[in-house]
Design a protein around this motif. Structure first.
Motif, mmCIF file in Angstrom:
data_model
loop_
_atom_site.group_PDB
_atom_site.id
_atom_site.type_symbol
_atom_site.label_atom_id
_atom_site.label_comp_id
_atom_site.label_asym_id
_atom_site.label_seq_id
_atom_site.Cartn_x
_atom_site.Cartn_y
_atom_site.Cartn_z
ATOM 1 N N THR A 159 -2.166 4.281 -5.675
ATOM 2 C CA THR A 159 -3.619 4.538 -6.209
ATOM 3 C C THR A 159 -5.017 5.149 -5.487
ATOM 4 O OG1 THR A 159 -4.258 2.326 -5.435
ATOM 5 C CG2 THR A 159 -3.530 2.536 -7.428
ATOM 6 N N LEU A 160 -5.075 4.604 -4.391
ATOM 7 C CA LEU A 160 -5.801 6.126 -3.078
ATOM 8 C C LEU A 160 -5.965 7.336 -2.974
ATOM 9 C CD1 LEU A 160 -5.582 3.349 0.082
ATOM 10 C CD2 LEU A 160 -7.074 3.623 -1.496
ATOM 11 N N VAL A 161 -4.015 7.715 -2.918
ATOM 12 C CA VAL A 161 -3.937 9.018 -3.278
ATOM 13 C C VAL A 161 -4.060 9.684 -4.545
ATOM 14 C CG1 VAL A 161 -2.226 10.592 -2.974
ATOM 15 C CG2 VAL A 161 -1.839 8.620 -1.162
ATOM 16 N N ARG A 162 -4.206 9.285 -5.200
ATOM 17 C CA ARG A 162 -4.634 9.596 -6.703
ATOM 18 C C ARG A 162 -5.964 10.079 -6.898
ATOM 19 N NH1 ARG A 162 -1.279 10.092 -11.104
ATOM 20 N NH2 ARG A 162 -2.928 9.829 -12.373
ATOM 21 N N SER A 163 -6.669 8.970 -6.226
ATOM 22 C CA SER A 163 -8.020 8.882 -6.438
ATOM 23 C C SER A 163 -8.816 10.442 -5.782
ATOM 24 C CB SER A 163 -8.899 7.550 -5.759
ATOM 25 O OG SER A 163 -9.052 7.916 -4.109
ATOM 26 N N GLY A 164 -8.326 10.682 -4.744
ATOM 27 C CA GLY A 164 -8.309 12.071 -4.552
ATOM 28 C C GLY A 164 -9.610 12.064 -3.438
ATOM 29 N N LYS A 165 -9.219 10.885 -2.913
ATOM 30 C CA LYS A 165 -10.198 10.659 -1.516
ATOM 31 C C LYS A 165 -10.107 9.977 -0.334
ATOM 32 C CE LYS A 165 -13.718 10.902 -4.816
ATOM 33 N NZ LYS A 165 -14.949 11.570 -4.473
ATOM 34 N N TRP A 166 -7.857 10.503 -0.870
ATOM 35 C CA TRP A 166 -7.307 10.100 1.033
ATOM 36 C C TRP A 166 -5.853 11.019 1.097
ATOM 37 C CZ3 TRP A 166 -3.042 6.364 1.749
ATOM 38 C CH2 TRP A 166 -3.111 6.398 3.461
ATOM 39 N N ALA A 170 -8.346 3.308 -7.776
ATOM 40 C CA ALA A 170 -9.186 2.930 -6.901
ATOM 41 C C ALA A 170 -8.655 1.696 -6.365
ATOM 42 C CB ALA A 170 -8.695 3.798 -6.119
ATOM 43 N N VAL A 171 -9.787 1.258 -7.410
ATOM 44 C CA VAL A 171 -10.197 0.154 -7.010
ATOM 45 C C VAL A 171 -9.521 -0.861 -7.648
ATOM 46 C CG1 VAL A 171 -12.548 -0.870 -7.901
ATOM 47 C CG2 VAL A 171 -12.937 0.874 -7.171
ATOM 48 N N GLY A 172 -9.272 -0.775 -8.583
ATOM 49 C CA GLY A 172 -8.421 -1.676 -9.539
ATOM 50 C C GLY A 172 -7.480 -1.874 -8.749
ATOM 51 N N GLY A 173 -6.465 -1.418 -8.198
ATOM 52 C CA GLY A 173 -5.678 -1.346 -6.799
ATOM 53 C C GLY A 173 -6.065 -2.113 -5.555
ATOM 54 N N TRP A 220 -10.788 12.982 -15.952
ATOM 55 C CA TRP A 220 -9.681 11.710 -14.789
ATOM 56 C C TRP A 220 -9.857 10.919 -14.167
ATOM 57 C CZ3 TRP A 220 -4.800 16.006 -15.027
ATOM 58 C CH2 TRP A 220 -4.744 15.620 -16.232
ATOM 59 N N ILE A 221 -11.029 12.173 -12.937
ATOM 60 C CA ILE A 221 -11.525 11.906 -11.660
ATOM 61 C C ILE A 221 -11.731 9.905 -11.593
ATOM 62 C CG2 ILE A 221 -12.841 11.263 -10.179
ATOM 63 C CD1 ILE A 221 -12.637 14.871 -10.148
ATOM 64 N N PRO A 222 -12.698 9.899 -12.519
ATOM 65 C CA PRO A 222 -13.789 8.566 -13.208
ATOM 66 C C PRO A 222 -12.300 7.389 -12.081
ATOM 67 C CG PRO A 222 -15.411 10.245 -14.339
ATOM 68 C CD PRO A 222 -13.698 10.726 -13.607
ATOM 69 N N TYR A 223 -11.724 7.673 -13.921
ATOM 70 C CA TYR A 223 -10.595 7.293 -14.336
ATOM 71 C C TYR A 223 -9.548 5.988 -12.935
ATOM 72 C CZ TYR A 223 -12.411 7.756 -18.705
ATOM 73 O OH TYR A 223 -12.905 7.715 -19.997
ATOM 74 N N GLN A 224 -9.249 7.542 -11.909
ATOM 75 C CA GLN A 224 -8.527 7.253 -10.836
ATOM 76 C C GLN A 224 -9.186 6.803 -10.089
ATOM 77 O OE1 GLN A 224 -7.595 11.687 -10.749
ATOM 78 N NE2 GLN A 224 -5.525 11.510 -11.778
ATOM 79 N N VAL A 225 -10.826 6.518 -10.150
ATOM 80 C CA VAL A 225 -10.938 6.037 -9.061
ATOM 81 C C VAL A 225 -11.039 4.352 -9.826
ATOM 82 C CG1 VAL A 225 -13.321 5.472 -8.429
ATOM 83 C CG2 VAL A 225 -12.702 8.158 -8.223
ATOM 84 N N ALA A 226 -11.438 4.494 -10.820
ATOM 85 C CA ALA A 226 -11.382 3.065 -10.622
ATOM 86 C C ALA A 226 -9.905 2.306 -10.893
ATOM 87 C CB ALA A 226 -11.649 3.207 -12.727
#
Length: 555
Positions: free
Chosen positions: A41-48, A466-469, A458-464
């Motif tokens: 989930t962290l990778v999919r957020s694009g932030k890590w 990561a939060v959920g994960g 998609w980005i907001p959902y991918q960040v969500a």
């Protein structure tokens, strides 16, 4: 007489030892597999980005194999082994030896497959679709896991058969009956995955053949892949039907209805794999349509289960003076983790079941097929309904097996853990569903598929996600703390293995439910009807030689 009474209500210590061995492996898989899920989930957020050269698909494979196959198989076999022991009076020495042999074969296979994944020799996801190829040790390890589970299940069937022999004309204990139904379904279903691994993927990986028929491989996988979902689910149903009523102080609404629902799951869970292949060429649409119809037949035992559960809750509530349509809801034991944790799983199955109807519908599946919606659906069914129920089971079963007590502190922490899990899954699974409706792909890291504008949606959902994960990983830490406490540090004592009784005026379950020749015969007939002609058609019209393989490889 007193000793006999104790023996009937407590799992034999020798059986408890084997069940605990299964649980140690299951919760170890939860720890490592859960960590891999967090990384995804962290990778999919694009932030890590993953450190040390770790590959995303390696992480994805570890997560899927450990949680979808290892955690579930070991937990289910450990739980069912204990349930059969509890309700039949204990396993024989021969059954125990068989159980231990199955356990060690499963464990060896798990270590073989896990080693190859960690060495980057098997980044093929838990579905291991061809033309993705893994090291032959990975495939051999999976074969060991399947064969070991057959042997493990045979020990349960042996004890059930012994009870039947000693009690002619009597319906078997409900939990034992349910465990055997699930084991039989598992054995029949895994014939498909065993066939594709032994006769296709393993020889191909060893270099003995140059090509494989990909459509045959995928068809054999999904012959197994859909009943796999019910192999996960039926132990949760065992808890809901036969254990939860005892925990709340009620009775089983209908023993016969519970048995019938399990038989229907056996009949209708296997010949439906084509509904996972609705978009694939090479399968006649008429056979896809037939299997979609058979898929919807599974709705019947699901609705029977919902009716039985809510009838049990309402009858209990009325006995406590509850009035009105939902008055019973207030008097349920919400402070008891043994009830509350599985109940949250039950509630999650309502939207999960609705999503399953969408996935199985030919037209609606076109919208969500191969999107991350499907991943969100799996996280509602397996990772919420099933896993939360498994956690709820472990909170009384682990201390029962280890001779300890579920303390008030651990009970409170277990309820907190369940709500943490629910909140985390609401973020993660909800975001997956919404991203899937926007076309976000499954099985992929953060990408720009569909162009930059599409990816931006998609980005907001991918960040969500990561939060959920991250919240879910906190829930895993809490589960592991509770497990270690209940296994090693909780005060010594006696924790009940709750098994509910039928209503006092209930009729005895008809013996036709124990007619295995009948039910296995109908199951075999349905499978042959649903698969024989399309399978012959797939083989006769297979692309010649490596041509078909190369076509799929380009895809």
């Amino acid at each position: 007489m007193a000793n006999e009474t104790v023996a009937k209500v407590k799992v034999d210590p020798r059986d408890a030892k084997l069940s605990m061995a299964h649980f140690f492996v299951a919760f170890s898989a939860l720890a490592l597999g859960g960590l891999m899920g967090l990384l995804q989930t962290l990778v999919r957020s694009g932030k890590w980005e993953l450190p040390w050269g770790i590959d995303y698909y390696q992480v994805l494979t570890v997560h899927g194999v450990l949680l979808g196959l290892v955690l579930t198989t070991f937990f289910i076999m450990g739980f069912q082994y204990a349930a059969v022991s509890r309700t039949t009076g204990g396993h024989s020495n021969a059954a125990r030896r068989l159980g231990w042999i199955g356990f060690w074969i499963m464990l060896i296979g798990t270590l073989m497959a896990a080693t190859m994944i960690l060495l980057k020799e098997a980044s093929v996801l838990y579905t291991f679709y061809a033309p993705l190829k893994a090291h032959w040790i990975f495939y051999l390890g999976l074969t060991f896991v399947v064969v070991g589970s057959w042997i493990d299940g045979a020990a349960q069937i042996m004890t059930y058969a012994k009870w039947r022999k000693n009690n002619p004309g009597q319906p078997s204990p409900l939990l034992s009956f349910m465990a055997v139904i699930n084991t039989v379904m598992w054995i029949v279903a895994t014939l498909g995955v065993a066939a594709t691994v032994l006769f296709q993927l393993l020889p191909w990986s060893l270099g003995l053949v140059d090509t494989v028929d990909v459509l045959v491989s995928r068809t054999l996988f999904w012959y197994f892949g859909h009943p796999l979902v019910y192999f996960w689910l039926l132990p949760a149903y065992m808890c809901w039907y036969a254990i939860i009523p005892k925990i709340i102080g009620g009775k089983i609404f209908s023993d016969s209805l519970a048995r019938l629902s399990f038989i229907l799951f056996l009949l209708f869970s296997i010949p439906v794999g084509f509904h996972h292949q609705l978009t694939e060429p090479g399968i006649d649409p008429a056979w896809k349509f037939l299997q979609v119809i058979l898929t919807f037949m599974v709705v019947i035992p699901s609705l029977m289960t919902a009716f039985s559960l809510f009838a049990t809750f309402e009858r209990y509530g009325r006995s406590k003076g509850a009035t009105g349509l939902f008055g019973w809801f207030r008097v349920l034991p919400w402070n008891d983790a043994r009830f509350t944790v599985p109940f949250i799983g039950m509630a999650a199955f309502i939207p999960a079941g609705a999503g399953g109807i969408i996935n199985a519908s030919n037209q609606m599946d076109q919208v969500v097929h191969n999107t991350i919606w499907i991943t969100g659906h799996f996280h509602l069914t397996l990772a919420t309904s099933v896993v939360l129920t498994f956690f709820g089971i472990s909170y009384w079963l682990i201390p029962h097996l280890t001779g300890r007590k579920l303390t008030k502190a651990m009970n409170k922490l277990a309820i907190i853990q369940a709500w943490v899990w629910f909140i985390g899954m609401t973020f993660m699974s909800g975001a997956m569903h919404f991203e899937g409706l926007l076309g976000g792909p499954r099985r992929s890291a953060f990408s720009t598929y569909g162009g930059a504008k599409q990816a931006a949606e998609w980005i907001p959902y991918q960040v969500a996600q990561a939060v959920g994960g991250s919240i879910l990983f906190l829930g895993i830490i809490l589960v592991l703390i509770i497990f270690v406490n209940l296994a090693f540090f909780a005060p010594k004592g006696e924790e009940e293995f709750p098994v509910a009784e039928a209503e006092d005026n209930a009729e005895k379950a008809p013996m036709v439910f124990e007619n295995w020749k009948l039910w296995l015969g109908i199951t075999a007939a349905l499978i042959l009807f649903a698969y024989t002609i399309p399978f012959i058609d797939i083989i006769q019209n297979a692309p010649p030689g490596s041509k078909g393989f190369q076509t799929w490889n380009k895809w």
